[in-house]
Design an enzyme around this catalytic site. Structure first.
Site: not given
Length: 578
Positions: A114, A144, A149, A208
């Site tokens: 990510g 992905r 990004s 998280h």
């Protein structure tokens, strides 16, 4: 807490059993038998008595605070005393980077999955720290196919040619430590495929605890053939990177982190987690559990960290302008003051110093605002915490993420803007003429409302059994040292939208609740010239949290974060200057 109830981080079931065996705290008054979140059918006076009973009781009443001990063979563990509770921390610093190869023993590749808020910061910090340690561990970004990004990752120095950038599934399969930093909603929708691609005995790293909450709500758990750890920086990704870079010449600066070991299949998990935190630049790392982390974190984002502070500045700005205050002065007395002088004072000297800095007349105004605002703020905070703990808020985030796309014949509903109203346009004008290093005015009414909110959040977390290190980081340090500086630099959207999708969604959902309750209850009480609740003021002055904050202040980052208007370390869509 007695030594016999010390809890092992790696065994959540042991934690629950030990908590059940711990000495029982005194029973709270019967008035708190219904939760605020379901008290709409109860008379308002009864609700007030319930919350009053909750606050009037000594801090020890409520869920027992766990003593989260841990063992490390690589780093030095220190004991600290926070408000009479013993906790354990590991201090960070660049002088510890040579220990990283030992902490990461057996790891050849760290996959960072990510590129949102935390991904860029953590990947770059890990890469730079490992390079300084002369380690050959590869930090590889997994995205992905077709992700926009890729260009951002390449610009940060990660490339396909060097083997540091590639497809998400290849990266997961080839990594010994997988840092899953995609959005929480994406984790909820893709965890099965992610688990299936992980190597046996590899380590899943989370920043998280959201995924645990999602799995618990479905009666599921993590695969038993992998370790599961968490390192959770107490600030947005851009802050994690910015302070790391700023601290390069002074043995490090960064964002404090909590860590948790949820599952340890081979005994390496604690040292890997601590190594990860040290490599991120954390000034100090404290222990928690994955469950306590997600409850405090999701709740905190909706509270003072993002949602509540947004709600109170909107309510205060409207109040001041309706009373005849000039718009620019109203903005200065709300946003500029909270994110400037109030945050700076709390960061360095604590909440009591804010009060002590006021004139005698200012203290009277502070007391009125504090007394009137504390219970209304707690009302919403209490409801929010229980929505998180019950899984309701987690489900809300997952569903919201699915509404970002067209489905069932309905259009897509992505997140909208939150800074287009008159107030935030006034803010642009104020910032355009603001002298360098100006911290804004210390308005006593604003200070009273803000500190009441902060203390109410501290009290809810304390009664729910969180450790003081977690309480202070989630209610105080992250707010004044990491997040508020971004609102000071460029307004509320610049603060909120540099955070995770879960945080952005929660802030938008809960900010109006705080605005509404302060306007409808707190400010009306002040305007009626109602008597000040002297017990509340006395409790604030003598609360043991102030001493705990002093201890934490000694462990704060060695530099203050600098957030220029043209910051290039934030989300790409937020890089244009105002």
């Amino acid at each position: 807490m007695a030594a016999s109830t010390t809890l092992a981080l790696s065994h959540p079931k042991t934690l629950a059993a030990a908590a059940a065996a711990a000495p029982k705290a005194p029973t709270a008054p019967a008035a708190v038998s219904f939760p605020v979140s379901h008290a709409a059918c109860a008379p308002l006076a009864a609700r007030r008595r319930a919350v009053t009973a909750m606050v009037a009781a000594p801090p020890a009443v409520g869920a027992a605070m766990p003593s989260l001990d841990f063992d490390t063979s690589v780093f030095n563990k220190e004991k600290v005393s926070l408000a009479g509770h013993e906790e354990y921390i590991v201090r960070g610093g660049r002088n510890l980077f040579p220990l990283l190869p030992e902490a990461f023993k057996g790891i050849k590749q760290i996959g960072v999955i990510g590129w949102g808020s935390q991904g860029p910061a953590q990947a770059q910090n890990l890469r730079d720290s490992l390079a300084e340690a002369k380690s050959d561990i590869v930090v590889k970004i997994g995205l992905r196919k077709g992700s926009k990004s890729f260009d951002e990752a390449r610009a940060a120095g990660f490339t396909e040619e060097s083997g540091t950038l590639g497809d998400i599934w290849e990266t997961v399969s080839g990594s010994d430590l997988v840092l899953l930093l995609i959005s929480d909603a994406a984790q909820a929708d893709n965890y099965e495929k992610i688990f299936s691609h992980m190597k046996p005995n590899s380590i899943l790293g989370l920043s998280h605890g959201f995924l645990l909450g999602h799995l618990q709500s479905a009666g599921l758990d993590f695969p038993k053939n992998i370790s599961v750890i968490a390192v959770c920086p107490k600030g947005m990704g851009p802050s994690v990177r910015r302070l790391y870079v700023q601290g390069k010449e002074i043995n490090g600066a960064g964002i404090n982190s909590s860590f948790a070991v949820h599952q340890d299949v081979d005994g390496r998990a604690t040292d890997v987690a601590l190594g990860w935190s040290v490599a991120l630049g954390s000034p100090f790392t404290f222990a928690t559990t994955l469950e306590q982390e997600y409850k405090s974190d999701i709740f905190g984002e909706r509270g003072i960290l993002l949602g509540a502070v947004h709600g109170i500045v909107e309510a205060l700005f409207r109040r001041y302008t309706e009373q005849g205050m000039d718009e620019e002065m109203a903005y200065k007395n709300t946003v500029e003051g909270i994110t400037g002088i109030i945050s700076k004072t709390i960061s360095k000297k604590g909440m009591l110093e804010v009060y002590n800095s006021l004139t005698e007349e200012g203290k009277k105004e502070f007391n009125k605002a504090y007394s009137a605002s504390f219970y209304p703020c707690m009302d919403i905070l209490y409801e929010c915490y229980e929505d998180v703990a019950s899984g309701s808020e987690i489900r809300s985030v997952v569903l919201a993420g699915r509404r970002f796309y067209e489905k069932e014949g309905l259009p897509a509903f992505p997140m909208g803007n939150i800074d287009q109203t008159r107030m935030w346009k006034v803010g642009e004008k104020v910032r355009s003429t603001r002298p360098e290093n100006d911290l804004g005015p210390l308005h006593p009414f604003t200070a009273g409302v803000y500190v009441a909110l902060m203390m109410a959040q501290i009290e809810v977390l304390r009664k729910k059994g969180h450790s003081y290190s977690e309480i202070i980081n989630e209610s105080v340090i992250e707010s004044v040292d990491s997040l508020n500086p971004f609102m000071h630099a460029r307004g509320v959207a610049f603060m909120v939208d540099n955070c995770s999708t879960t945080a952005r969604l929660g802030s938008r959902k809960w900010a109006p609740r705080f605005d509404y309750i302060l306007t409808q209850q707190a400010f009306v009480t002040v305007d009626k010239d109602a008597p000040i609740n002297q017990d509340l003021i006395s409790n604030f002055m003598s609360d043991p949290v102030h001493g705990a904050i002093e201890v934490c202040a000694e462990l704060r980052p060695t530099v203050d974060i600098s957030v220029p208007a043209n910051a290039d370390f934030v989300r790409p869509e937020l890089r244009q200057s105002s």
